[in-house]
Motif scaffolding. Structure first.
Motif, PDB file in Angstrom:
ATOM      1  N   ARG A 104       0.825  -1.216   0.000  1.00 29.75           N
ATOM      2  CA  ARG A 104       0.000   0.000   0.000  1.00 29.75           C
ATOM      3  C   ARG A 104       0.846   1.247   0.000  1.00 29.75           C
ATOM      4  O   ARG A 104       1.940   1.246   0.561  1.00 29.75           O
ATOM      5  CB  ARG A 104      -0.875   0.016   1.259  1.00 29.75           C
ATOM      6  CG  ARG A 104      -1.989  -0.979   1.165  1.00 29.75           C
ATOM      7  CD  ARG A 104      -2.830  -0.984   2.419  1.00 29.75           C
ATOM      8  NE  ARG A 104      -4.027  -1.771   2.140  1.00 29.75           N
ATOM      9  CZ  ARG A 104      -5.259  -1.371   2.366  1.00 29.75           C
ATOM     10  NH1 ARG A 104      -5.481  -0.194   2.914  1.00 29.75           N
ATOM     11  NH2 ARG A 104      -6.283  -2.130   2.070  1.00 29.75           N
ATOM     12  N   LEU A 105       0.325   2.283  -0.606  1.00 29.97           N
ATOM     13  CA  LEU A 105       0.914   3.611  -0.449  1.00 29.97           C
ATOM     14  C   LEU A 105      -0.133   4.466   0.257  1.00 29.97           C
ATOM     15  O   LEU A 105      -1.343   4.288   0.025  1.00 29.97           O
ATOM     16  CB  LEU A 105       1.257   4.216  -1.814  1.00 29.97           C
ATOM     17  CG  LEU A 105       2.404   3.558  -2.596  1.00 29.97           C
ATOM     18  CD1 LEU A 105       2.586   4.232  -3.951  1.00 29.97           C
ATOM     19  CD2 LEU A 105       3.710   3.617  -1.809  1.00 29.97           C
ATOM     20  N   ASP A 106       0.314   5.403   1.074  1.00 27.85           N
ATOM     21  CA  ASP A 106      -0.629   6.305   1.744  1.00 27.85           C
ATOM     22  C   ASP A 106      -1.351   7.157   0.710  1.00 27.85           C
ATOM     23  O   ASP A 106      -0.831   7.369  -0.385  1.00 27.85           O
ATOM     24  CB  ASP A 106       0.112   7.233   2.708  1.00 27.85           C
ATOM     25  CG  ASP A 106       0.826   6.449   3.799  1.00 27.85           C
ATOM     26  OD1 ASP A 106       0.385   5.329   4.101  1.00 27.85           O
ATOM     27  OD2 ASP A 106       1.835   6.969   4.327  1.00 27.85           O
ATOM     28  N   THR A 109       0.852   9.764  -0.807  1.00 25.67           N
ATOM     29  CA  THR A 109       2.100   9.335  -1.457  1.00 25.67           C
ATOM     30  C   THR A 109       1.847   9.168  -2.951  1.00 25.67           C
ATOM     31  O   THR A 109       0.808   8.641  -3.356  1.00 25.67           O
ATOM     32  CB  THR A 109       2.587   7.998  -0.854  1.00 25.67           C
ATOM     33  OG1 THR A 109       2.778   8.167   0.544  1.00 25.67           O
ATOM     34  CG2 THR A 109       3.885   7.528  -1.484  1.00 25.67           C
ATOM     35  N   TYR A 136      12.381   5.341  -2.217  1.00 23.79           N
ATOM     36  CA  TYR A 136      11.497   6.496  -2.002  1.00 23.79           C
ATOM     37  C   TYR A 136      12.305   7.782  -2.068  1.00 23.79           C
ATOM     38  O   TYR A 136      13.443   7.828  -1.588  1.00 23.79           O
ATOM     39  CB  TYR A 136      10.858   6.429  -0.611  1.00 23.79           C
ATOM     40  CG  TYR A 136       9.816   5.350  -0.469  1.00 23.79           C
ATOM     41  CD1 TYR A 136       8.483   5.602  -0.777  1.00 23.79           C
ATOM     42  CD2 TYR A 136      10.157   4.075  -0.027  1.00 23.79           C
ATOM     43  CE1 TYR A 136       7.512   4.607  -0.647  1.00 23.79           C
ATOM     44  CE2 TYR A 136       9.197   3.084   0.101  1.00 23.79           C
ATOM     45  CZ  TYR A 136       7.883   3.355  -0.215  1.00 23.79           C
ATOM     46  OH  TYR A 136       6.930   2.389  -0.093  1.00 23.79           O
ATOM     47  N   GLN A 189       6.009   3.262   7.056  1.00 23.79           N
ATOM     48  CA  GLN A 189       7.404   3.057   7.473  1.00 23.79           C
ATOM     49  C   GLN A 189       8.311   4.272   7.260  1.00 23.79           C
ATOM     50  O   GLN A 189       9.058   4.669   8.160  1.00 23.79           O
ATOM     51  CB  GLN A 189       8.003   1.841   6.758  1.00 23.79           C
ATOM     52  CG  GLN A 189       9.429   1.564   7.221  1.00 23.79           C
ATOM     53  CD  GLN A 189       9.974   0.265   6.723  1.00 23.79           C
ATOM     54  OE1 GLN A 189       9.215  -0.648   6.432  1.00 23.79           O
ATOM     55  NE2 GLN A 189      11.283   0.150   6.619  1.00 23.79           N
ATOM     56  N   VAL A 190       8.255   4.849   6.081  1.00 26.16           N
ATOM     57  CA  VAL A 190       9.190   5.943   5.786  1.00 26.16           C
ATOM     58  C   VAL A 190       8.884   7.161   6.674  1.00 26.16           C
ATOM     59  O   VAL A 190       9.787   7.760   7.276  1.00 26.16           O
ATOM     60  CB  VAL A 190       9.139   6.311   4.285  1.00 26.16           C
ATOM     61  CG1 VAL A 190      10.015   7.523   4.005  1.00 26.16           C
ATOM     62  CG2 VAL A 190       9.586   5.135   3.433  1.00 26.16           C
ATOM     63  N   LYS A 191       7.613   7.482   6.779  1.00 23.26           N
ATOM     64  CA  LYS A 191       7.249   8.648   7.600  1.00 23.26           C
ATOM     65  C   LYS A 191       7.654   8.428   9.055  1.00 23.26           C
ATOM     66  O   LYS A 191       8.149   9.344   9.722  1.00 23.26           O
ATOM     67  CB  LYS A 191       5.737   8.907   7.508  1.00 23.26           C
ATOM     68  CG  LYS A 191       5.307   9.401   6.131  1.00 23.26           C
ATOM     69  CD  LYS A 191       3.803   9.576   6.058  1.00 23.26           C
ATOM     70  CE  LYS A 191       3.363   9.945   4.653  1.00 23.26           C
ATOM     71  NZ  LYS A 191       1.927   9.781   4.435  1.00 23.26           N
ATOM     72  N   LEU A 204       5.973  12.452  -0.195  1.00 24.43           N
ATOM     73  CA  LEU A 204       6.642  11.158  -0.371  1.00 24.43           C
ATOM     74  C   LEU A 204       6.307  10.594  -1.745  1.00 24.43           C
ATOM     75  O   LEU A 204       5.152  10.665  -2.186  1.00 24.43           O
ATOM     76  CB  LEU A 204       6.181  10.210   0.747  1.00 24.43           C
ATOM     77  CG  LEU A 204       6.863   8.857   0.834  1.00 24.43           C
ATOM     78  CD1 LEU A 204       8.371   9.002   1.044  1.00 24.43           C
ATOM     79  CD2 LEU A 204       6.274   8.056   1.993  1.00 24.43           C
TER      80      LEU A 204
HETATM   81  N1  URA Z   1       6.100   4.707   3.897  1.00 22.17           N
HETATM   82  C1  URA Z   1       5.182   5.638   4.270  1.00 22.17           C
HETATM   83  O1  URA Z   1       5.307   6.241   5.309  1.00 22.17           O
HETATM   84  N2  URA Z   1       4.143   5.870   3.435  1.00 22.17           N
HETATM   85  C2  URA Z   1       3.986   5.257   2.243  1.00 22.17           C
HETATM   86  O2  URA Z   1       3.036   5.546   1.514  1.00 22.17           O
HETATM   87  C3  URA Z   1       4.946   4.304   1.875  1.00 22.17           C
HETATM   88  C4  URA Z   1       5.993   4.054   2.711  1.00 22.17           C
END
Ligand code: URA
Length: 240
Positions: A104-106, A109, A136, A189-191, A204
């Motif tokens: 999934r992507l937010d 994103t 990313y 995860q990235v956030k 993102l």
């Molecule tokens: N990490 C995030 O925080 N958001 C995303 O959409 C994908 C990876």
């Protein structure tokens, strides 16, 4: 394969509905109308089978593998509540086949989102043990410090998750712009990783899954393409 079954496998509804479409003269195979639902279709490997329904052309596909350049404001769920759903961007025949997002992507994103009706492909790309790389790029609220980059490389703890989450190929593109690769795929995860080092992701974008890069697909925001067998392999390719 019987024509009625072929049509059903391509998302044209129940067997009964497909029989009716054929009897009504709506279905052509290689430009010839076929009104017999039991007409035998021979699907040969490495050849394409074209058919049309009410004049619209289709190509037979055993499974579908799609790359979407996801726009902002679209959720990856079927029942989107506050935004559009990415599934709004696809025809019913694809949705009827059980199209699903590969991870999934937010909603906010953008970038490369894969979709498929192949459960094995989905598993191969999303299973935590497979560690498929995802690249990313992001814009952050504050300038990214050398210490933050170091922490991201070493790994950070995320609340309610076990172990450390580290990024590879971390590159500072501008004062507030970073690109990095992650090898897991937990929620936000990235956030959460950027928050863990004291910064904040403002925008993102996913650039790459495995070795499949969005730039090589040449699709604008909101557009999608079917992946070729080579591109499907690239998405599964392990990169460190
Ligand atoms: N990490 C995030 O925080 N958001 C995303 O959409 C994908 C990876």
């Amino acid at each position: 394969m019987l024509l009625e079954k072929m049509l059903q496998s391509q998302g044209f509804g129940s067997r009964k509905h497909c029989q009716q479409l054929i009897k009504n003269g709506a279905v052509s195979i290689q430009n010839e109308i076929q009104t017999n639902p039991k007409f035998a279709i021979h699907i040969k490997p490495d050849t394409t089978l074209q058919f049309s329904v009410y004049g619209q052309n289709y190509q037979y596909r055993e499974q579908v593998y799609i790359a979407l350049h996801k726009p902002q404001g679209y959720e990856c769920s079927h029942q989107a509540t506050h935004h559009f759903s990415v599934f709004d961007l696809f025809e019913d025949v694809l949705l009827n086949r059980g199209l699903q997002c590969v991870g999934r992507l937010d909603q906010d994103t953008t970038g490369l989102l894969l979709l498929t009706d192949d459960g094995q492909f989905l598993q191969a790309l999303t299973h935590p043990k497979k560690h498929v790389a995802k690249v990313y790029s992001m814009h952050t609220a504050d300038p990214i410090s050398a210490a933050q980059i170091q922490q991201l490389k070493q790994g950070v703890a995320l609340r309610n998750e076990t172990g450390l989450f580290a990024a590879t190929e971390v590159q500072l593109l501008a004062e507030c712009e970073l690109q990095m690769t992650i090898h897991q795929g937990v929620y936000h995860q990235v956030k959460r990783m950027l928050a863990a080092v004291g910064n904040k992701v403002e925008q993102l974008h996913r650039q790459q899954v495995g070795a499949l890069n969005l730039n090589d697909l040449a699709i604008d925001v909101g557009e999608w393409v079917y992946l070729s067998p080579e591109q499907i392999q690239l998405a599964k390719t392990r990169i460190e």
